[in-house]
Design a protein around this motif. Structure first.
Motif, PDB file in Angstrom:
ATOM      1  N   VAL A 147       9.462  45.845  -6.067  1.00  0.00           N
ATOM      2  CA  VAL A 147       8.670  46.994  -6.531  1.00  0.00           C
ATOM      3  C   VAL A 147       8.304  47.878  -5.340  1.00  0.00           C
ATOM      4  CG1 VAL A 147       6.370  47.592  -7.439  1.00  0.00           C
ATOM      5  CG2 VAL A 147       7.718  45.813  -8.526  1.00  0.00           C
ATOM      6  N   TYR A 148       8.448  49.190  -5.496  1.00  0.00           N
ATOM      7  CA  TYR A 148       7.997  50.063  -4.412  1.00  0.00           C
ATOM      8  C   TYR A 148       7.014  51.134  -4.847  1.00  0.00           C
ATOM      9  CZ  TYR A 148      12.011  53.025  -5.692  1.00  0.00           C
ATOM     10  OH  TYR A 148      12.923  53.798  -6.358  1.00  0.00           O
TER      11      TYR A 148
ATOM     12  N   TYR B 267      -1.422  44.875 -10.192  1.00  0.00           N
ATOM     13  CA  TYR B 267      -1.072  45.073  -8.785  1.00  0.00           C
ATOM     14  C   TYR B 267      -2.259  45.599  -7.975  1.00  0.00           C
ATOM     15  CZ  TYR B 267       1.864  46.881  -4.934  1.00  0.00           C
ATOM     16  OH  TYR B 267       2.436  47.157  -3.710  1.00  0.00           O
ATOM     17  N   LYS B 268      -2.672  44.815  -6.989  1.00  0.00           N
ATOM     18  CA  LYS B 268      -3.739  45.206  -6.038  1.00  0.00           C
ATOM     19  C   LYS B 268      -4.919  45.880  -6.741  1.00  0.00           C
ATOM     20  CE  LYS B 268      -0.824  45.858  -1.994  1.00  0.00           C
ATOM     21  NZ  LYS B 268      -0.417  46.781  -0.960  1.00  0.00           N
TER      22      LYS B 268
ATOM     23  N   LYS C  28      -2.243  40.788  -3.244  1.00  0.00           N
ATOM     24  CA  LYS C  28      -1.735  41.248  -1.941  1.00  0.00           C
ATOM     25  C   LYS C  28      -0.441  42.056  -2.046  1.00  0.00           C
ATOM     26  CE  LYS C  28      -3.742  37.660   0.939  1.00  0.00           C
ATOM     27  NZ  LYS C  28      -3.459  36.486   1.769  1.00  0.00           N
ATOM     28  N   GLY C  29       0.112  42.123  -3.234  1.00  0.00           N
ATOM     29  CA  GLY C  29       1.358  42.880  -3.395  1.00  0.00           C
ATOM     30  C   GLY C  29       2.596  42.048  -3.104  1.00  0.00           C
TER      31      GLY C  29
ATOM     32  N   LEU D 195       2.896  50.042   1.217  1.00  0.00           N
ATOM     33  CA  LEU D 195       4.020  49.114   1.054  1.00  0.00           C
ATOM     34  C   LEU D 195       4.636  48.765   2.412  1.00  0.00           C
ATOM     35  CD1 LEU D 195       6.008  47.531  -0.787  1.00  0.00           C
ATOM     36  CD2 LEU D 195       7.412  49.578  -0.874  1.00  0.00           C
TER      37      LEU D 195
ATOM     38  N   ARG E 195      16.020  41.944  -2.447  1.00  0.00           N
ATOM     39  CA  ARG E 195      14.977  42.514  -3.309  1.00  0.00           C
ATOM     40  C   ARG E 195      15.074  44.020  -3.457  1.00  0.00           C
ATOM     41  NH1 ARG E 195      14.256  37.891  -1.744  1.00  0.00           N
ATOM     42  NH2 ARG E 195      12.965  36.386  -2.909  1.00  0.00           N
ATOM     43  N   TYR E 196      15.418  44.715  -2.397  1.00  0.00           N
ATOM     44  CA  TYR E 196      15.399  46.183  -2.436  1.00  0.00           C
ATOM     45  C   TYR E 196      16.783  46.828  -2.300  1.00  0.00           C
ATOM     46  CZ  TYR E 196      10.325  45.901  -2.183  1.00  0.00           C
ATOM     47  OH  TYR E 196       9.012  45.646  -2.462  1.00  0.00           O
TER      48      TYR E 196
ATOM     49  N   GLY F 125       4.928  41.796  -6.089  1.00  0.00           N
ATOM     50  CA  GLY F 125       5.622  43.085  -6.180  1.00  0.00           C
ATOM     51  C   GLY F 125       6.829  43.133  -5.251  1.00  0.00           C
ATOM     52  N   ILE F 126       6.643  42.664  -4.029  1.00  0.00           N
ATOM     53  CA  ILE F 126       7.753  42.646  -3.064  1.00  0.00           C
ATOM     54  C   ILE F 126       8.863  41.730  -3.579  1.00  0.00           C
ATOM     55  CG2 ILE F 126       8.425  41.879  -0.740  1.00  0.00           C
ATOM     56  CD1 ILE F 126       5.765  43.012   0.277  1.00  0.00           C
ATOM     57  N   ASP F 127       8.461  40.579  -4.139  1.00  0.00           N
ATOM     58  CA  ASP F 127       9.461  39.645  -4.667  1.00  0.00           C
ATOM     59  C   ASP F 127      10.310  40.266  -5.777  1.00  0.00           C
ATOM     60  OD1 ASP F 127       9.754  37.304  -3.382  1.00  0.00           O
ATOM     61  OD2 ASP F 127       8.252  36.198  -4.515  1.00  0.00           O
TER      62      ASP F 127
END
Lengths: 128, 141
Positions: free
Chosen positions: B100-101, B65-66, B91-92, A57, A85-86, B95-97
């Motif tokens: 998601v971690y 995811y990926k 590409k993930g 990540l 977002r985070y 998820g970033i949008d």
């Protein structure tokens, strides 16, 4: 042996974090991107910045930040994008605002209170 | 958490149509589930995701995811497909949008396109009950 161990502890992680292929050609932009990645917390490892982390990540975020820097987005916009977002937790140095006012100010208040208590204690001790 | 769903486009797993987020999240309550075949906990939670997809007025969007699309198709054939659509996040970036971690992660989106709740980690029995409670809460609003 000792030297190898020390070298591993201090430099191995660095060696596995930023991939040279990630670097931007333009050194000015690269420096800007690097500064941002140093201020962004790795949410998987938490005590590292994404610049130091080898987590997938962290790499995705580094690439995204470099992409945004290349596209011409200002730093503030990139920080805002990530924060939206985070959450603010993603910033290694949180901003100073009303919601975290106490967190910033209390350590200093305790410090001054501690100094004051020591001062009073010393004063009393001298009187005896 | 209350925030608008991010706007994005994505490739679908089972056909060549493009998924446009703007056209979704309008009628029903949607559960957005990030999953992958390489993720052990995703397999563990799958039975609960299926149960949730059977509830009336709920649809589940799967974001793969990926992953390898062929493996995903086989995985869904083996375990059953609870998703009304499966989209690919190679590409993930999606998820970033969504912030998601670590997958699996599941979001509850209301019928107006707002993310109301986020659940990190696999859906367990306890979380399943919590999610159904939250869905009821949103339905009654």
């Amino acid at each position: 042996m000792f030297f190898t161990l020390v070298f591993s502890i201090f430099f191995l992680n660095e060696a596995y974090s930023v991939d040279p292929e990630e670097f931007l050609q333009n050194s000015k932009l690269e420096l800007r991107a690097r500064n941002i990645t140093k201020n962004i917390r790795c949410l998987v490892c938490q005590n590292q910045s994404i610049d130091e982390s080898s987590a997938p990540l962290a790499k995705d975020l580094r690439l995204l930040i470099r992409e945004k820097v290349e596209e011409g987005h200002p730093d503030s916009e990139i920080y805002k994008f990530l924060e939206e977002r985070y959450g603010e937790f993603i910033l290694l140095k949180p901003s100073f605002n009303m919601s975290n006012f106490a967190l910033w100010i209390l350590p200093f208040l305790f410090l001054f209170f501690g100094i004051y208590v020591i001062f009073l204690h010393n004063k009393k001790s001298k009187n005896f | 958490m209350i925030k608008k769903t991010p706007e994005f486009k994505a490739t679908r797993l089972f056909n060549d149509n493009t998924f446009v987020s703007k056209n979704e999240f309008k009628k029903d309550i949607t559960l957005v589930n990030f999953f992958a075949t390489w993720c052990g906990p995703c397999r563990d939670e799958h039975a609960y995701i299926k149960k949730l997809s059977q509830k009336e007025g709920i649809k589940v969007l799967g974001i793969n995811y990926k992953d390898d699309p062929i493996k995903t198709k086989n995985w869904l054939k083996e375990l059953g497909n609870p998703y009304y659509k499966v989209i690919l996040d190679n590409k993930g970036n999606i998820g970033i949008d969504w912030g998601v971690y670590g997958i699996p992660e599941t979001f509850i989106v209301n019928s107006e396109g707002f993310i109301k709740y986020k659940f990190v980690g696999p859906v367990t029995k306890k979380k399943f009950n919590l999610i159904t409670d939250k869905i009821k809460e949103i339905e009654n609003q």
